[in-house]
Design a protein around this motif. Sequence first.
Motif, PDB file in Angstrom:
ATOM      1  N   LYS A   1       0.828  -1.204   0.000  1.00  0.00           N
ATOM      2  CA  LYS A   1       0.000   0.000   0.000  1.00  0.00           C
ATOM      3  C   LYS A   1       0.863   1.255   0.000  1.00  0.00           C
ATOM      4  O   LYS A   1       0.600   2.212  -0.741  1.00  0.00           O
ATOM      5  N   ALA A   2       1.914   1.264   0.821  1.00  0.00           N
ATOM      6  CA  ALA A   2       2.801   2.428   0.901  1.00  0.00           C
ATOM      7  C   ALA A   2       3.519   2.674  -0.420  1.00  0.00           C
ATOM      8  O   ALA A   2       3.680   3.820  -0.827  1.00  0.00           O
ATOM      9  N   ALA A   3       3.911   1.595  -1.091  1.00  0.00           N
ATOM     10  CA  ALA A   3       4.627   1.730  -2.363  1.00  0.00           C
ATOM     11  C   ALA A   3       3.737   2.312  -3.451  1.00  0.00           C
ATOM     12  O   ALA A   3       4.222   2.953  -4.386  1.00  0.00           O
ATOM     13  N   ALA A   4       2.429   2.080  -3.311  1.00  0.00           N
ATOM     14  CA  ALA A   4       1.490   2.550  -4.334  1.00  0.00           C
ATOM     15  C   ALA A   4       0.997   3.964  -4.064  1.00  0.00           C
ATOM     16  O   ALA A   4       0.361   4.578  -4.925  1.00  0.00           O
ATOM     17  N   ALA A   5       1.288   4.461  -2.865  1.00  0.00           N
ATOM     18  CA  ALA A   5       0.772   5.787  -2.490  1.00  0.00           C
ATOM     19  C   ALA A   5       1.468   6.906  -3.268  1.00  0.00           C
ATOM     20  O   ALA A   5       2.614   6.786  -3.658  1.00  0.00           O
TER      21      ALA A   5
END
Length: 215
Positions: free
Chosen positions: A211-215
């Motif tokens: 999720k963090a990588a896609a933010a």
Amino acid sequence: MGMKVHGSLISPASMRVLACLYEKGLDFQFVPVDLATAQHKNNSFLALNPFGQVPAFEDGDLKLFESRAINKYIASAYSDKGTPLINRDPKKMAIIAVWAEVEAHKYEPPANKLTFELAIKPLMGMTTDDAVVKEQEDVLGKVLDVYEARLAESKYLGGDSFSLADLHHLPTMTLLMGTRAKAVFESRPHVRAWSADIMARPAWNKVLAMKAAAA
């Protein structure tokens, strides 16, 4: 064809399925669905989930929707892989099933309402309704009182081992831990220890990293 998850990393239901797949150590393809542009209402997505909600799931020619049903399939079809999330013993499985139902019907309604008020509304520039928050904190607190008693005698909700009954709490629990509702969990010692335990699982941290990588 391998497994595909059509979903969004801002969707708790999508994250629930990803957590299950990572617990089982299975290879899958994540197909992002852009909720902002209503991709989930396109005919191509509606062919996978006629209700137009994420996630949708494919395993070869099998197509499923509803995150908890998807996870039951994964846990059963791939029971020999990764973390055992169900139990072959009928009586032990019945206990897991009871607490999985409790999550879906007792915990999730107030948790979802609190997530919307405390986590989603601020992101959308909307005003949190404090009366709703107080009401739903009271409802959730009564549910967690039952959890506190259960967890005083059992390490996890479904028994001595982590199972789907625990895993299904992770998305909303994690969001609420970043809000004032954290106190509802942490004021109950056994619930506090259990929530810290399951949120620290490597599989869940992989979902959060994704999720963090896609933010």
